[in-house]
Design a protein around this motif. Structure first.
Motif, mmCIF file in Angstrom:
data_model
loop_
_atom_site.group_PDB
_atom_site.id
_atom_site.type_symbol
_atom_site.label_atom_id
_atom_site.label_comp_id
_atom_site.label_asym_id
_atom_site.label_seq_id
_atom_site.Cartn_x
_atom_site.Cartn_y
_atom_site.Cartn_z
ATOM 1 N N UNK A 1 -20.163 -5.886 40.644
ATOM 2 C CA UNK A 1 -20.215 -4.702 41.507
ATOM 3 C C UNK A 1 -18.900 -4.536 42.254
ATOM 4 N N UNK A 2 -18.376 -5.621 42.811
ATOM 5 C CA UNK A 2 -17.109 -5.545 43.538
ATOM 6 C C UNK A 2 -15.971 -5.108 42.607
ATOM 7 N N UNK A 3 -15.978 -5.624 41.375
ATOM 8 C CA UNK A 3 -14.948 -5.238 40.410
ATOM 9 C C UNK A 3 -15.054 -3.759 40.066
ATOM 10 N N UNK A 4 -16.278 -3.268 39.898
ATOM 11 C CA UNK A 4 -16.471 -1.847 39.583
ATOM 12 C C UNK A 4 -16.045 -0.967 40.739
ATOM 13 N N UNK A 5 -16.333 -1.397 41.953
ATOM 14 C CA UNK A 5 -15.943 -0.616 43.126
ATOM 15 C C UNK A 5 -14.421 -0.513 43.247
ATOM 16 N N UNK A 6 -13.723 -1.545 42.829
ATOM 17 C CA UNK A 6 -12.257 -1.526 42.922
ATOM 18 C C UNK A 6 -11.627 -0.544 41.940
ATOM 19 N N UNK A 7 -12.362 -0.162 40.913
ATOM 20 C CA UNK A 7 -11.804 0.746 39.909
ATOM 21 C C UNK A 7 -12.073 2.208 40.224
ATOM 22 N N UNK A 8 -12.864 2.470 41.245
ATOM 23 C CA UNK A 8 -13.238 3.844 41.552
ATOM 24 C C UNK A 8 -12.407 4.394 42.690
ATOM 25 N N UNK A 9 -12.375 5.716 42.768
ATOM 26 C CA UNK A 9 -11.676 6.421 43.842
ATOM 27 C C UNK A 9 -12.692 6.898 44.858
ATOM 28 N N UNK A 10 -12.526 6.563 46.132
ATOM 29 C CA UNK A 10 -13.476 7.033 47.136
ATOM 30 C C UNK A 10 -13.545 8.545 47.144
ATOM 31 N N UNK A 11 -14.723 9.104 47.501
ATOM 32 C CA UNK A 11 -14.831 10.567 47.550
ATOM 33 C C UNK A 11 -13.854 11.161 48.541
#
Length: 213
Positions: free
Chosen positions: A121-131
């Motif tokens: 989950x932490x790895x996936x969150x690092x790949x996304x752009x916050x809204x």
């Protein structure tokens, strides 16, 4: 008192025991977790929960699949992080299986370890752009004025006197004086010191509408 940000996870798994295990693991790690049995239920819960992460099995027992669900939801919320569950994650990831960019694959055989799920989950969150923050809506400084007051202010901006405005509008000078005073009050210029409210009001009009013909 500052409240910590609690990340929300939408868990989609058709096997009740596995779904309960995942939800329990993540809840104990401080996540706000919502479980769904299939893509239809997940879609119905998505708007209400506004998750930060989608944790979904690829094979949900029916269509849409987990990949199709993730593709649809990330289309609605590009900032959504995605973690896929698979019995053979390496093979699925290497096969070029369609899915959102930055998705992380986790083996179901490793789900007994909460650290593996949380790390994914932490790895996936690092790949996304916050809204992106909502666009600022510009509010006109003249928004408090009525249409009639703006018409009078347009004449003031032309440099007309109260007498000239009264003649143009077919009313009394006293009525125009009262109208102009109310305009200054609505623009919060009545109590201003050191500057002429008539000049300041004219400047606001010209900044909004440009030179008066």
């Amino acid at each position: 008192m500052v409240t910590a940000w609690v990340r929300r996870v939408l868990v989609v798994e058709d096997q009740p025991a596995m779904r309960a295990l995942l939800c329990d693991m993540l809840a104990h790690r401080g996540f706000d977790v919502t479980g769904a049995a299939d893509a239809a239920e997940a879609t119905a819960l998505f708007a209400a929960t506004d998750p930060d992460v989608l944790l979904t099995d690829i094979d949900l027992g029916s269509r849409p699949s987990g990949v199709e669900l993730a593709t649809m939801l990330t289309g609605l919320a590009p900032h959504l992080a995605v973690v896929f569950l698979s019995s053979f994650p390496a093979a699925v990831a290497a096969s070029g299986h369609p899915g959102p960019r930055g998705a992380v694959f986790v083996s179901k055989l490793d789900v007994s370890s909460a650290e593996v799920v949380v790390d994914a989950i932490e790895a996936a969150l690092r790949t996304t752009t916050p809204p992106a923050p909502p666009a600022l809506v510009r509010v006109s400084p003249l928004a408090a004025l009525t249409r009639r007051q703006i018409e009078i202010l347009a004449l003031v901006a032309r440099g007309w006197s109260n007498e000239q405005i009264a003649h143009e509008r077919g009313t009394t000078t006293r009525a125009v004086e009262r109208a102009v005073s109310r305009i200054f009050a609505r623009l919060d210029l009545a109590a201003a010191t050191g500057t002429n409210p008539r000049v300041r009001a004219s400047a606001l009009y010209l900044a909004e509408f440009g030179p008066v013909a």
